[in-house]
Design a protein around this motif. Structure first.
Motif, mmCIF file in Angstrom:
data_model
loop_
_atom_site.group_PDB
_atom_site.id
_atom_site.type_symbol
_atom_site.label_atom_id
_atom_site.label_comp_id
_atom_site.label_asym_id
_atom_site.label_seq_id
_atom_site.Cartn_x
_atom_site.Cartn_y
_atom_site.Cartn_z
ATOM 1 N N GLY A 1 -6.729 -0.201 0.984
ATOM 2 C CA GLY A 1 -6.598 1.071 0.298
ATOM 3 C C GLY A 1 -7.797 1.434 -0.554
ATOM 4 N N GLN B 1 -2.346 4.135 4.383
ATOM 5 C CA GLN B 1 -3.747 3.787 4.607
ATOM 6 C C GLN B 1 -4.348 4.653 5.712
ATOM 7 N N ASN C 1 0.863 -1.174 0.000
ATOM 8 C CA ASN C 1 0.000 0.000 0.000
ATOM 9 C C ASN C 1 0.903 1.228 0.000
ATOM 10 N N TRP D 1 -7.719 4.233 7.989
ATOM 11 C CA TRP D 1 -8.823 3.316 8.277
ATOM 12 C C TRP D 1 -10.023 4.026 8.884
#
Length: 708
Positions: free
Chosen positions: A668, A438, A434, A440
């Motif tokens: 992602g 990222q 990724n 979340w």
């Protein structure tokens, strides 16, 4: 203060609040956050660092804070060790200190002895404060005790949590390895599911895996609750709460009162089921919304049927046992049902302690009972599932999965607002899979606020998840040590790590798992310092080894004998395509199509092909693979490689067992890919139902390979 470099005082303030502005990334290079990012992370912690004057004020505040408290908010120590506890009183005042032991270990009072530690008094808020030091005895039993201090300027009490030095493995795992099945429960459907795999399917899957395949555990995705009404968030890793269960997984027919419905009410249940039963064989994305709408309607009918005196008493006992946490969750469900998503609520409803919420609790009392009842029903079915699989022969039974965090507009974010940070979300810095980082979207625990709450919200969550578990997997276990905080408005790249008291968090986890008799596995993949894995191993927390990530420095596959013993070893993980898809480089194709690569696709594809060829060569060198193998033979050879490791737990994905190629999740992404909606199917996309799983030749062959 200039915003181009980290100012020395800002750096000191960040350190005081355990903000880590620099880290070493997956690329081996050191990365440093901008001071603007550090200021925003501190802001999310409630610390104003916007000017040099504010920084100086904040430094003074944090240095004096311990002296303003008579006792620390909580003391966490390991069994067999002695810890000195500072007690702050007006300088010269006497103070008496003692311990009250946990009633669960017999209760009683223990005296605490003052030790001769000279500390100069400190002027704090116009008062000269002295520090007395008391030593806790080193023979305290495991449990949640309480230290008390009384005197002219002292009237305080705090929890003292004694945790295991090490969480010991059950006897079956001391003698050798066991293997088990890893499943996304919602995707494993039978002909009597309501479009989504449920707790009845869980019990049958586990029992059959034990009897037919001699599997010893069944790891399932997090079963945490989603929204009470549609639309439901598909990701089981973005729940509204981690403490309570998603009633979507309830099997309506297994609720005892369903058997006593009138003919008319039974017809209502059957009519609700009819349209969603047809979804069980649908190869398209799992439709949680349709399934839950049907189940909710049916469960309303069942809820309306009178319960026997004994059944009502059992329900009342469950509600009392779960306490305020269940009441708040059920009330939140009722509020969402009435007023819609939290984003549309008035300000007074957003405050759980407001008069408006108190009035709503009275008005919606019947609905609060309904949402509490759903949790009781789900708990009963979970208890049965664990009992059935253990009686079927599994050494551990069901292994639950604990998500990293919760939805920012969920029940926990509402009820636990005092111990969650709202100005940042949890994520991950860039890594090889990724490359853009990222986010979340989950609010992280606030370290200081959680400690001030004596870690009770964390403990209560663990206790509920562990109620009917033989093991628990902690997703992103690094989060017990540090979390990547992304300030609101920043990109995932522009974050910083915030450290947590890992001794406390891991210790409490070990204590609650010990009391539940459960094994703990930490998912320690990604950017994890070696000392973290060593620390977890010393505390008896198993790690996670995924074949594709186990590589030597030159990129060659790590030999099986070099794997860790205290680990759950698998070929794949839910964040990668099933093994058949991975071998076909579908992870590269998908990330390229979704625009997730920051490196030319040709280069990434060449690296993936080289990785595959290195693995196939290693398999041939070990005699695990011929020169012209089929896809099935390669998949089985990879699992034999894992089975040759010393790891005490070996996991096999059901998707691998049936030849599925599609990923359950593409990190992602949000709506760009049908994450967490892929039903269990074979390599041709044909749905594999639970009734057909154990006559599936490919699945049986892989199970045989694991049992060799």
């Amino acid at each position: 203060m200039p915003h181009t470099t980290l100012h020395e005082d800002l750096w000191r303030l960040a350190a005081a609040y355990d903000v880590v502005p620099a880290y070493r990334g997956h690329d081996g290079n050191d990365h440093e956050a901008s001071d603007e990012t550090v200021i925003r992370v501190l802001g999310a912690l409630g610390v104003d660092a916007s000017t040099p004057e504010r920084v100086a004020l904040a430094l003074d505040h944090v240095e004096n804070m311990p002296w303003r408290r008579v006792l620390p908010p909580v003391v966490v120590l390991r069994q067999g060790s002695s810890v000195n506890v500072p007690v702050h009183v007006t300088h010269g005042d006497p103070v008496e200190v003692w311990l009250e032991l946990d009633p669960e270990v017999g209760g009683g009072r223990r005296e605490v002895v003052q030790v001769d530690v000279v500390v100069e008094p400190r002027q704090v808020d116009g008062r000269l404060v002295g520090r007395a030091t008391f030593a806790l005895p080193d023979d305290l039993p495991l449990g949640w005790h309480e230290i008390r201090a009384e005197g002219p300027s002292a009237h305080a009490h705090s929890p003292v949590v004694v945790t295991p030095e090490r969480l010991e493995l059950p006897e079956r795992l001391r003698d050798g390895a066991v293997w088990g099945v890893m499943a996304q429960l919602y995707s494993v459907r039978s002909r009597t599911s309501w479009g989504v795999g449920d707790l009845a399917d869980l019990a049958e899957l586990g029992w059959l895996a034990a009897h037919r395949w001699h599997a010893d555990f069944l790891l399932v995705n997090p079963l945490h609750a989603a929204e009470p009404v549609e639309p439901l968030t598909p990701s089981p890793y973005l729940p509204t709460t981690r403490r309570f269960v998603n009633p979507l997984y309830i099997r309506v027919e297994d609720v005892r009162e369903t058997a006593y419905l009138s003919a008319a009410d039974r017809a209502l249940v059957e009519w609700a089921a009819e349209p969603v039963l047809a979804l069980d064989t649908d190869p398209g994305p799992v439709d949680r919304d349709a399934a839950w709408a049907a189940k909710r309607a049916a469960l309303e009918v069942v809820f309306g049927h009178p319960r026997s005196v004994a059944r009502q008493a059992e329900f009342d006992a469950f509600v009392e046992e779960q306490g305020e946490g269940l009441r708040e969750f059920a009330l939140w469900c009722a509020l969402v049902e009435r007023y819609g998503p939290v984003s549309g609520w008035s300000d007074d409803l957003r405050d759980p302690l407001s008069d408006a919420v108190a009035a709503a609790a009275v008005e919606l009392a019947d609905r609060v009972v309904f949402w509490s009842w759903l949790q009781w029903v789900a708990d009963e079915q979970l208890e049965r599932a664990q009992r059935v699989v253990r009686e079927g022969g599994m050494a551990l039974g069901i292994m639950h999965d604990l998500a990293v965090g919760v939805h920012p507009e969920g029940a926990d974010a509402w009820a636990l607002r005092d111990v969650l940070a709202t100005g940042a979300s949890v994520g991950a810095p860039p890594d090889m899979y990724n490359q853009q980082g990222q986010d979340w979207s989950q609010p992280p625990w606030h370290p200081d606020a959680l400690a001030r709450a004596a870690y009770r919200p964390y403990r209560d969550m663990l206790r509920t998840v562990l109620r009917h578990a033989g093991a628990i997997r902690i997703d992103h276990v690094l989060g017990l040590f540090r979390l990547w905080w992304v300030p609101v408005g920043n990109s995932p790249r522009d974050g910083a790590y915030v450290r947590y008291d890992h001794d406390a968090l891991v210790g409490i986890l070990a204590l609650e798992a010990h009391r539940a008799g459960a094994v703990v596995i930490g998912e320690d993949l990604g950017t994890v310092e070696p000392w973290v894995s060593d620390y977890l191993s010393e505390r008896g927390i198993l790690g996670t080894s995924v074949l594709w990530f186990e590589q030597e420095h030159d990129g060659r596959p790590r030999p099986p004998e070099s794997y860790r013993r205290l680990a759950l070893a698998t070929v794949t993980t839910h964040d990668l395509p099933p093994t058949a898809g991975y071998l076909a480089e579908e992870h590269v194709t998908l990330r390229d199509r979704l625009g997730l690569l920051s490196t030319p696709v040709e280069q990434v594809r060449a690296e993936a092909a080289a990785e595959r060829e290195r693995m196939l060569s290693a398999l041939r060198e070990r005699g695990l693979l011929g020169h012209d193998p089929s896809e099935r033979e390669i998949v089985e050879a990879l699992h034999r490689w894992v089975a040759a490791t010393p790891a005490v737990l070996l996991g096999v994905s059901l998707a691998d067992a049936v030849g599925e190629r599609r990923a359950q999740n593409q990190p992602g992404t949000d709506r760009e890919y049908p994450n967490w909606k892929v039903p269990l199917a074979d390599g041709t996309g044909q749905v594999v139902l639970l009734e057909d799983l154990f006559t599936n030749a490919r699945a049986q062959s892989l199970a045989d390979a694991m049992g060799e």
